[in-house]
Design an enzyme around this catalytic site. Structure first.
Site, PDB file in Angstrom:
ATOM      1  N   TYR A   4      39.458  43.344  34.333  1.00  0.00           N
ATOM      2  CA  TYR A   4      40.876  43.587  34.594  1.00  0.00           C
ATOM      3  C   TYR A   4      41.506  44.359  33.434  1.00  0.00           C
ATOM      4  O   TYR A   4      40.892  45.266  32.904  1.00  0.00           O
ATOM      5  CB  TYR A   4      41.627  42.264  34.871  1.00  0.00           C
ATOM      6  CG  TYR A   4      40.951  41.459  35.938  1.00  0.00           C
ATOM      7  CD1 TYR A   4      40.843  41.972  37.231  1.00  0.00           C
ATOM      8  CD2 TYR A   4      40.407  40.208  35.697  1.00  0.00           C
ATOM      9  CE1 TYR A   4      40.213  41.251  38.232  1.00  0.00           C
ATOM     10  CE2 TYR A   4      39.774  39.481  36.692  1.00  0.00           C
ATOM     11  CZ  TYR A   4      39.680  40.007  37.952  1.00  0.00           C
ATOM     12  OH  TYR A   4      39.068  39.326  38.926  1.00  0.00           O
ATOM     13  N   SER A  51      35.388  35.956  40.955  1.00  0.00           N
ATOM     14  CA  SER A  51      35.344  37.422  41.027  1.00  0.00           C
ATOM     15  C   SER A  51      34.017  38.039  40.619  1.00  0.00           C
ATOM     16  O   SER A  51      33.826  39.241  40.817  1.00  0.00           O
ATOM     17  CB  SER A  51      36.451  38.021  40.172  1.00  0.00           C
ATOM     18  OG  SER A  51      37.657  37.898  40.875  1.00  0.00           O
ATOM     19  N   TYR A  86      36.919  37.090  52.130  1.00  0.00           N
ATOM     20  CA  TYR A  86      37.120  37.218  50.680  1.00  0.00           C
ATOM     21  C   TYR A  86      37.151  35.841  49.989  1.00  0.00           C
ATOM     22  O   TYR A  86      36.493  35.630  48.968  1.00  0.00           O
ATOM     23  CB  TYR A  86      38.421  38.003  50.423  1.00  0.00           C
ATOM     24  CG  TYR A  86      38.818  38.017  48.974  1.00  0.00           C
ATOM     25  CD1 TYR A  86      38.115  38.781  48.049  1.00  0.00           C
ATOM     26  CD2 TYR A  86      39.890  37.243  48.514  1.00  0.00           C
ATOM     27  CE1 TYR A  86      38.462  38.781  46.700  1.00  0.00           C
ATOM     28  CE2 TYR A  86      40.245  37.240  47.176  1.00  0.00           C
ATOM     29  CZ  TYR A  86      39.530  38.001  46.273  1.00  0.00           C
ATOM     30  OH  TYR A  86      39.868  37.994  44.941  1.00  0.00           O
ATOM     31  N   LYS A 122      32.373  39.848  43.331  1.00  0.00           N
ATOM     32  CA  LYS A 122      32.788  41.202  43.723  1.00  0.00           C
ATOM     33  C   LYS A 122      31.698  42.234  43.445  1.00  0.00           C
ATOM     34  O   LYS A 122      31.642  43.276  44.088  1.00  0.00           O
ATOM     35  CB  LYS A 122      34.085  41.588  42.988  1.00  0.00           C
ATOM     36  CG  LYS A 122      35.287  40.738  43.434  1.00  0.00           C
ATOM     37  CD  LYS A 122      36.507  40.981  42.548  1.00  0.00           C
ATOM     38  CE  LYS A 122      37.693  40.112  42.971  1.00  0.00           C
ATOM     39  NZ  LYS A 122      38.824  40.203  42.038  1.00  0.00           N
ATOM     40  N   VAL A 157      37.665  33.991  37.489  1.00  0.00           N
ATOM     41  CA  VAL A 157      38.596  32.978  36.980  1.00  0.00           C
ATOM     42  C   VAL A 157      37.986  31.581  36.916  1.00  0.00           C
ATOM     43  O   VAL A 157      38.595  30.666  36.356  1.00  0.00           O
ATOM     44  CB  VAL A 157      39.932  32.885  37.775  1.00  0.00           C
ATOM     45  CG1 VAL A 157      40.833  34.059  37.493  1.00  0.00           C
ATOM     46  CG2 VAL A 157      39.707  32.695  39.230  1.00  0.00           C
TER      47      VAL A 157
HETATM   48  N1  GLU Z   1      39.480  34.204  44.047  1.00  0.00           N
HETATM   49  C1  GLU Z   1      40.258  34.657  42.939  1.00  0.00           C
HETATM   50  C2  GLU Z   1      41.556  35.243  43.432  1.00  0.00           C
HETATM   51  O1  GLU Z   1      41.506  36.006  44.354  1.00  0.00           O
HETATM   52  C3  GLU Z   1      39.465  35.659  42.190  1.00  0.00           C
HETATM   53  C4  GLU Z   1      40.123  36.127  40.917  1.00  0.00           C
HETATM   54  C5  GLU Z   1      39.169  36.166  39.757  1.00  0.00           C
HETATM   55  O2  GLU Z   1      38.117  35.531  39.740  1.00  0.00           O
HETATM   56  O3  GLU Z   1      39.474  36.871  38.798  1.00  0.00           O
HETATM   57  O4  GLU Z   1      42.604  34.959  42.966  1.00  0.00           O
END
Ligand code: GLU
Length: 308
Positions: free
Chosen positions: A242, A63, A190, A66, A260
């Site tokens: 988050y 993430s 994505y 992003k 993650v």
């Molecule tokens: N590729 C992960 C998902 O979509 C990203 C989530 C993350 O890194 O927090 O579940």
């Protein structure tokens, strides 16, 4: 204090920790990464990069990507993006679907999964998935000033095969008309974006433009405008972790984005860009040791956006 000495000190202090959180395994490929890995890199305006531990090992940035995708999408459609994605902290888990129902398919912010899927949909518009993925990767390479940054196809495949929640989010938003391309194509973009792999050194360098009002201090290249850099930093601070975003702001006091894979990118405006990586996660899905490392670095350097 000398920055190199500080980074080594923080690394040594925390590396002795036995409680490192839990490595994510809902994407099976990520579950294979050894939990003992721990790296720190700090890139500064003068082009220096100080490191400790596994700072040169490539890991799945997940993430953290992003942030770069958001910068790219804003470059494409500007503030029009905010009709399709909000700018408020979610207070929910990264992959929560509940809020989407209340808010009629408009995700709370671009850093929860639903918001990032809309951002990927924007980047995909008018392109083939391969072109959109190439564009994201090129953007990251320019930001990092490093042509070797790549995507791990095994991670992308693993996520594609197990990304049922993300598929649910995308389909749900499609029902509200907030995904414009075929769902499987948007998800493909994505998943590949999340599978970008970088080392702490590469990631710290890629974040420098955010610390320097949108401009890469080494090359002079303007990556985004000053206003945009400021706003991306604001979103990282309020939404980058988050439902742990408030706690991160409280403890670290810097804009940050976690993934993650256990990586976190943190921005010290006017001073530095920091990347930390330790795969064990806390209950909110953010790197446990990484968060603690940032807390100690910020504290000992007196780095905070809220005052020295
Ligand atoms: N590729 C992960 C998902 O979509 C990203 C989530 C993350 O890194 O927090 O579940």
């Amino acid at each position: 204090m000398d920055l190199q000495a500080l980074v080594c000190e923080v690394h040594a202090e925390l590396d002795a920790a036995s409680e490192r959180g839990r490595v994510a395994d809902y994407i099976p490929e990520l579950g294979k990464v050894p939990g003992a890995k721990f790296g720190i890199a700090i890139a500064t305006m003068d082009g220096r990069c100080v490191t400790a531990g596994d700072a040169d090992d490539a890991f799945s940035i997940q993430s953290v990507s992003k942030v770069f995708a958001l910068a790219l999408a804003l470059g494409k459609i500007g503030d029009g993006l905010w009709k399709r994605v909000g700018r408020e902290p979610s207070g929910s888990a990264f992959n929560s679907i509940i809020q989407l129902e209340h808010e009629k398919g408009i995700p709370r912010n671009p850093f929860i999964n639903a918001g990032a899927i809309v951002v990927a949909d924007v980047i995909l518009a008018g392109h083939r998935p391969r072109e959109a993925i190439g564009e994201i990767l090129r953007f990251v390479r320019v930001a990092a000033n490093d042509e070797t940054v790549s995507i791990d196809p095994a991670v992308a495949r693993s996520e594609q095969e197990h990304g049922f929640r993300n598929a649910a989010l995308a389909n749900y938003m499609k029902a509200f008309g907030n995904i414009h391309n075929p769902v499987e194509l948007t998800l493909g973009v994505y998943f590949h974006q999340c599978a970008i792999e970088m080392s702490c050194v590469q990631l710290a360098q890629a974040g420098l433009f955010l610390a320097n009002s949108g401009r890469d201090p080494r090359t002079g290249i303007s990556v985004v405008s000053k206003e945009r850099a400021r706003r991306i930093n604001a979103l990282m601070l309020t939404c980058g972790h988050y439902d742990g975003s408030g706690d991160f702001a409280f403890k670290v006091g810097l804009p940050g984005k976690s993934g993650v894979g256990g990586g976190i990118l943190a921005v010290v405006p006017g001073k530095a860009s920091i990347a930390v990586w330790s795969p064990g996660l806390n209950a909110q899905g953010n790197s446990q040791l990484g968060t603690r490392a940032l807390e100690l670095i910020a504290q000992r350097m007196g780095w905070s956006v809220f005052g020295a």
